[in-house]
Design an enzyme around this catalytic site. Structure first.
Site, mmCIF file in Angstrom:
data_model
loop_
_atom_site.group_PDB
_atom_site.id
_atom_site.type_symbol
_atom_site.label_atom_id
_atom_site.label_comp_id
_atom_site.label_asym_id
_atom_site.label_seq_id
_atom_site.Cartn_x
_atom_site.Cartn_y
_atom_site.Cartn_z
ATOM 1 N N GLU A 81 0.819 -1.207 0.000
ATOM 2 C CA GLU A 81 0.000 0.000 0.000
ATOM 3 C C GLU A 81 0.856 1.261 0.000
ATOM 4 O O GLU A 81 0.528 2.241 -0.681
ATOM 5 C CB GLU A 81 -0.942 0.002 1.211
ATOM 6 C CG GLU A 81 -1.955 -1.121 1.236
ATOM 7 C CD GLU A 81 -3.027 -0.973 0.154
ATOM 8 O OE1 GLU A 81 -3.186 0.133 -0.390
ATOM 9 O OE2 GLU A 81 -3.701 -1.968 -0.133
ATOM 10 N N ARG A 85 0.671 3.845 -3.198
ATOM 11 C CA ARG A 85 0.047 5.132 -2.898
ATOM 12 C C ARG A 85 1.075 6.241 -2.678
ATOM 13 O O ARG A 85 1.033 7.283 -3.333
ATOM 14 C CB ARG A 85 -0.856 5.017 -1.671
ATOM 15 C CG ARG A 85 -1.954 3.988 -1.806
ATOM 16 C CD ARG A 85 -3.069 4.238 -0.820
ATOM 17 N NE ARG A 85 -3.830 3.033 -0.523
ATOM 18 C CZ ARG A 85 -5.021 3.025 0.058
ATOM 19 N NH1 ARG A 85 -5.592 4.149 0.389
ATOM 20 N NH2 ARG A 85 -5.643 1.883 0.311
ATOM 21 N N ASP A 127 -5.454 -9.720 -7.780
ATOM 22 C CA ASP A 127 -5.791 -8.855 -8.906
ATOM 23 C C ASP A 127 -4.613 -8.202 -9.623
ATOM 24 O O ASP A 127 -4.376 -8.417 -10.811
ATOM 25 C CB ASP A 127 -6.796 -7.794 -8.457
ATOM 26 C CG ASP A 127 -6.389 -7.056 -7.193
ATOM 27 O OD1 ASP A 127 -5.330 -7.368 -6.613
ATOM 28 O OD2 ASP A 127 -7.146 -6.159 -6.761
ATOM 29 N N GLU A 158 -12.488 0.641 -9.694
ATOM 30 C CA GLU A 158 -12.143 -0.337 -10.733
ATOM 31 C C GLU A 158 -13.044 -0.275 -11.963
ATOM 32 O O GLU A 158 -12.561 -0.358 -13.100
ATOM 33 C CB GLU A 158 -12.139 -1.752 -10.139
ATOM 34 C CG GLU A 158 -10.963 -2.036 -9.230
ATOM 35 C CD GLU A 158 -11.104 -1.407 -7.854
ATOM 36 O OE1 GLU A 158 -10.069 -1.184 -7.198
ATOM 37 O OE2 GLU A 158 -12.263 -1.135 -7.435
#
Length: 647
Positions: free
Chosen positions: A201, A205, A350, A524
């Site tokens: 993360e 980010r 994903d 998404e």
């Protein structure tokens, strides 16, 4: 026409508020925390992990609107204006070139769609979101729009919302807002904090946000131009300097016995930390979705070790001999092996698939190994995960929770909706379909893959239309045949549109369970709409995005200039609110909407790649310093490693 204040506003002053908040926090569940890493503070929602929501009984509805005029509801916009949802006009940025979408009580009444006007509406939604955060929680890592409070994940804050928003401000030309953010980064942001953070993360980010801001401000100086960005000025390389410092710390996570990164890293101690869950295994998506960021940083700095560390993980994954290109959702940093047999394109799986094709494109197609791995994985998805719903025949991507030889689960996380856009990007390389079809390499398989992208995008749109608010649930299940129809088998052709009759036949195909009804402002589907519009030119993708945007305005706006909030239940009107604004609301959802309504020459897809947090990086050639440092081991006719078992 007379306007009345909406009757269904929440009671924010309820004397039961404290009790409700206490119940809410205790019911949120471990899914909202990074278990074993943050002992006291919770991390904003993981991008690749769905939050299994335990519903509270707190009911904070917003409002309903029913009358539309020129594309936006006059009723709601006027009511919001009267209630103080939006600030009074003030010169906080460069003047907008287009007429303000919400400057009075609605959009223009022209029959002709004005996409610039719609784009400006998205800019104003960003301004509402950012200004609320700036007003009530400036500098904090979390923002709670209803309570109008903020919270940090580390003693001095990590710039979670600020850094993630930088490139959105640049693209939207929000100069003064960007100036304030840059000042905070310069004066307040430090990585020298005794804090454990998620390797993945923080990479996508924070590192991604800084690198994309550096790219945009360097290559497009006329966007939100700042005087101190002038050549030779002090602090010219602020974003890159902060990125390099952060990356050196994050790279400590790769100091495992196998080279697979630990799930977390202590920033101050430069120390990788194994996951406290799953016997120390890391999510596959986390381990294999940091390559774009570190490779771009390596190119910028010339520091090859950034490249080598993240590239090694790709070799380790491929040496595990995944069957048909599909990988289990856990890897172990100790031995580098996959753990379990759960195969899915949703949470924890994903972005591995996303980064295969994007690594190939990032280095100007100079690393064909990643295209080869992508094509294998897409063929595997078709073979094992694609199926069709009943009675209508929508195309879905299911899961194999117990392995490829076991039953198919008809479950789709909203996270899976990144996939059709990625397929389209892979098919054309970022060109339009019209351009790509002229290439000598164009094939029937490309046509078939593009059709699959159309079909999955339609299903993702249906996930929005199924819900009462028009905002998709976190997870949707589907009715399928037993045994399920697989890719290529005859099936019904679904209707082109979704009849809003509550008894419409298509609704029998969709199932949303009570614990999955929340909407977290996820990007998404908007991401795929953006890719599908740019690549195919089909106007319906723009129109679908506009419908989604109106639903966000209608059901997620917060009174008293609070901004926008997630929903605890998006399948009831009025909805139940969740009181949280995810950083990806600004970093991705609003950015993809802005790009969807923008001219195609803004971030052309054949010139850039966007990371899994929506941060754009340039494509580049590797040059003499960099190369693909590994080769695939020999495989037989079935694609399996010679002499080794398949995972």
């Amino acid at each position: 026409m007379a306007f009345n204040v909406p009757r269904h506003l929440p009671d924010f002053g309820s004397q039961n508020r404290d009790l409700e908040d206490h119940a809410w926090s205790s019911l949120r569940g471990a899914g909202a925390r990074v278990t074993g890493i943050f002992e006291k503070d919770s991390l904003p929602m993981y991008k690749d992990k769905p939050f299994t929501y335990t519903p509270s009984y707190k009911n904070r509805p917003l409002w309903r609107k029913k009358r539309f005029f020129g594309g936006i509801t006059m009723f709601v916009v006027f009511a919001l204006y009267m209630l103080g949802f939006w600030s009074s006009p003030e010169d906080k940025s460069q003047p907008a070139t287009a007429k303000s979408a919400w400057s009075w009580i609605g959009m223009s009444n022209s029959d002709k769609v004005d996409w610039e006007e719609r784009r400006q509406a998205v800019v104003e939604a960003f301004q509402v979101s950012w200004d609320a955060y700036e007003r009530y929680a400036w500098g904090y890592d979390e923002y709670h729009p209803i309570a109008k409070t903020g919270k940090n994940m580390a003693p001095q804050g990590l710039g979670w919302i600020i850094v993630d928003s930088l490139d959105t401000m640049i693209l939207m030309n929000q100069t003064s807002r960007l100036q304030h953010a840059r000042q905070w980064i310069s004066e307040s942001l430090t990585w020298e904090q005794n804090q454990d953070v998620s390797t993945f993360e923080t990479t996508i980010r924070m590192l991604g946000g800084l690198l994309s801001a550096h790219y945009l401000q360097t290559e497009f100086p006329n966007l939100a131009s700042l005087e101190e960005d002038d050549e030779g000025a002090a602090g010219e390389d602020l974003y890159l300097e902060k990125a390099k410092d952060l990356a050196d710390r994050l790279l400590s996570a790769f100091e495992s016995p196998s080279g697979v990164p630990y799930s977390s890293v202590n920033l101050e101690k430069f120390k990788g930390i194994p996951s406290h869950d799953d016997q120390g295994a890391a999510s596959t998506a986390e381990a294999l979705s940091v390559q774009l960021e570190f490779k771009y940083l390596a190119k910028l700095t010339g520091e090859k070790y950034f490249w080598d560390k993240v590239e090694k993980v790709m070799e380790i994954a491929d040496d595990n001999n995944p069957r048909d290109g599909l990988v289990p959702i856990y890897m172990h940093p100790i031995n580098g092996e996959f753990k379990g047999e759960n195969i899915r394109l949703g949470s924890r799986g994903d972005s591995y698939y996303e980064y295969l094709i994007k690594q190939y494109l990032q280095t100007n197609k100079e690393e064909p190994v990643y295209q080869e791995m992508w094509k294998e994985s897409l063929a595997g998805v078709r073979k094992h995960l694609v199926t069709y719903t009943e009675p209508s025949g929508y195309t879905i991507i299911g899961e194999r929770p117990n392995g490829l030889n076991k039953a198919l689960s008809p479950k789709m996380d909203h996270l899976v909706c990144f996939y059709p856009g990625t397929i389209a990007l892979a098919v054309t390389g970022g060109l339009t379909v019209a351009e790509a079809r002229k290439l000598p390499t164009w094939s029937q398989q490309d046509e078939d893959d593009l059709q699959l992208a159309h079909e999955i995008t339609q299903t993702c749109w249906g996930m929005y239309k199924y819900m009462a608010t028009g905002l998709a649930a976190e997870i949707t299940y589907f009715n399928i045949a037993n045994p399920p129809l697989m890719d290529g088998q005859p099936h019904n052709v679904p209707p082109a549109t979704f009849d809003q009759d509550p008894d419409a036949s298509w609704r029998k195909d969709f199932i949303v369970k009570s614990n999955d009804q929340h909407n977290l402002q996820r990007p998404e589907t908007l991401e795929s709409l953006f890719y599908m519009w740019r690549i195919t030119g089909d106007i319906k993708y723009r129109e679908w995005g506009w419908e989604m945007f109106k639903s966000f305005l209608e059901y997620e706006a917060v009174e008293d200039k609070g901004g926008f909030t997630s929903l605890a239940n998006a399948n009831t009107i009025p909805p139940r609110t969740k009181d949280n604004m995810e950083s990806f609301w600004i970093a991705e959802s609003l950015k993809y909407l802005y790009l969807l309504f923008s001219p195609d020459d803004l971030l052309p897809l054949d010139k850039v790649v966007l990371n899994t947090e929506g941060h754009p990086f340039p494509r580049f050639s590797m040059g003499p310093l960099f190369s693909t440092g590994w080769q695939r081991k020999p495989r037989d006719a079935n694609g399996d490693l010679v002499g080794e078992p398949t995972q």
